[in-house]
Design a protein around this motif. Sequence first.
Motif, PDB file in Angstrom:
ATOM      1  N   LYS A  75       0.817  -1.213   0.000  1.00 32.61           N
ATOM      2  CA  LYS A  75       0.000   0.000   0.000  1.00 32.61           C
ATOM      3  C   LYS A  75       0.850   1.262   0.000  1.00 32.61           C
ATOM      4  N   HIS A  96      -1.425   5.490  -5.978  1.00 33.80           N
ATOM      5  CA  HIS A  96      -2.738   6.123  -6.228  1.00 33.80           C
ATOM      6  C   HIS A  96      -2.715   7.603  -5.841  1.00 33.80           C
ATOM      7  N   ASP A 270     -10.005   3.691  -4.996  1.00 32.05           N
ATOM      8  CA  ASP A 270      -8.597   4.068  -4.785  1.00 32.05           C
ATOM      9  C   ASP A 270      -8.165   5.161  -5.756  1.00 32.05           C
ATOM     10  N   ALA A 299     -10.756   0.563   0.022  1.00 35.94           N
ATOM     11  CA  ALA A 299      -9.713   0.924  -0.957  1.00 35.94           C
ATOM     12  C   ALA A 299      -8.618  -0.132  -1.076  1.00 35.94           C
ATOM     13  N   ASN A 300      -8.622  -1.112  -0.166  1.00 38.36           N
ATOM     14  CA  ASN A 300      -7.635  -2.200  -0.287  1.00 38.36           C
ATOM     15  C   ASN A 300      -8.346  -3.544  -0.169  1.00 38.36           C
TER      16      ASN A 300
HETATM   17 MG    MG Z   1      -6.194   0.432  -3.428  1.00 34.49          MG
END
Ligand code: MG
Length: 372
Positions: A75, A96, A270, A299-300
């Motif tokens: 990340k 991102h 994201d 988002a993950n």
């Molecule tokens: Mg992501």
Amino acid sequence: MKIGCPTEIKPQEYRVGLTPNAAREAASHGHEVIVQQGAGLGAGFSDEDYAAAGARIATTAEEIWAEAEMIVKVKEPQAGERKQLKRGQLLFTYLHLAPDPEQTRDLLESGATCIAYETVTDARGGLPLLAPMSEVAGRLAPQMGAWSLQKANGGRGVLMGGVPGVGPANVVVLGGGVVGTHAARIAAGMGADVTVLDRSLPRLRQLDETFGSLFKNRYSTEGAVAELLAEADMVIGAVLIPGAAAPKLVSRAQLSTMKPGAVLVDVAIDQGGCFETSKPTTHQDPVYTVDGIQHYCVANMPGAVPRSSTLALGNATLPFLLALAGKGWRVACAEDPHLQAGLNVHDGQITNAAVARALNLPLESIEKALAA
Ligand SMILES: [Mg+2]
Ligand SMILES: NC(=O)C1=CN([C@@H]2O[C@H](COP(=O)(O)OP(=O)(O)OC[C@H]3O[C@@H](n4cnc5c(N)ncnc54)[C@H](O)[C@@H]3O)[C@@H](O)[C@H]2O)C=CC1
Ligand SMILES: CC(=O)C(=O)O
């Protein structure tokens, strides 16, 4: 080169940037590999696995940030990690940046060189380091959406596949790329009635040829989206314009045209999300409601299945990692225009055009960055 892999610290993120197999290959190429104690545990890899692969185990993340010439992660670096990033260091991970001015500012201030997995390209026009996680997130999306559709979880109380005599859920997928295709396959496999929209006619033709009548497809216009929204039990957001903020395809006003308790799964979160009402959520608290519509915006997402995701990501990153470590980022990027496309930040400058445009920041030419 000294390659460091710290433990991920984003909430509920259990993936790890290096697998023991990747560590082994890097070590056998003569690199020094340093892995933080416990970094692989969430993905099922022990410190002993890494030590057996030739890695040194560091007790703290600080040691790794202080010592490593290249940091390999999953990340985007969190605020505390960004403080430790320094000029001359190479960061190789998802970034991102387009929807994230704060992170961008810190990376620019660090002076480090930052290569973003999600903008590395391949010869077929694909995104080889985004693809494995898009495959995972796409396959997870209908599963998460189906859970959110259950009444006790705030949803409409609709079963994906229906039952004999009762029709299935209606699922709309915005974007027919990697996420969208995998989401459509799984949703259709669960028995739902699925329609995929995309702006690319060649892509729609390819989907039609490959999947036949497993799911329908439509050209994506504002009108088509509005029409399908009213019927949808679940809408999966899977659009991407590489490097740029996601286009907003559904406005807040349009939520009132949807069925109460319907679910939006915004995988594109994201990159800022493709629904006006989307905001990032976590695995711990993944769903919120706006105007009676469920929003799942983690988002993950691949972090939910860290074992599968780490292995899939590791397969894709390994050749690039070896090139960066073996040749240094300048030569590796000069020789490979696809890896070059991943260079987002160098020495206080943005080097990716879509990111610079999205954040309204000046763009440094790649040639200058490579020559400096
Ligand atoms: Mg992501
Ligand atoms: N939330 C998460 O955990 C994860 C999120 N993602 C994100 O999912 C998104 C999609 O990724 P991929 O499928 O790999 O990208 P992709 O590039 O394979 O597919 C995107 C598709 O969107 C289409 N598109 C662009 N604008 C459109 C519009 N206005 N209407 C309809 N279609 C449009 C493109 O033609 C393309 O086919 C990205 O933002 C990616 O970062 C990926 C993995 C994990
Ligand atoms: C693509 C991405 O950001 C992720 O897998 O978390």
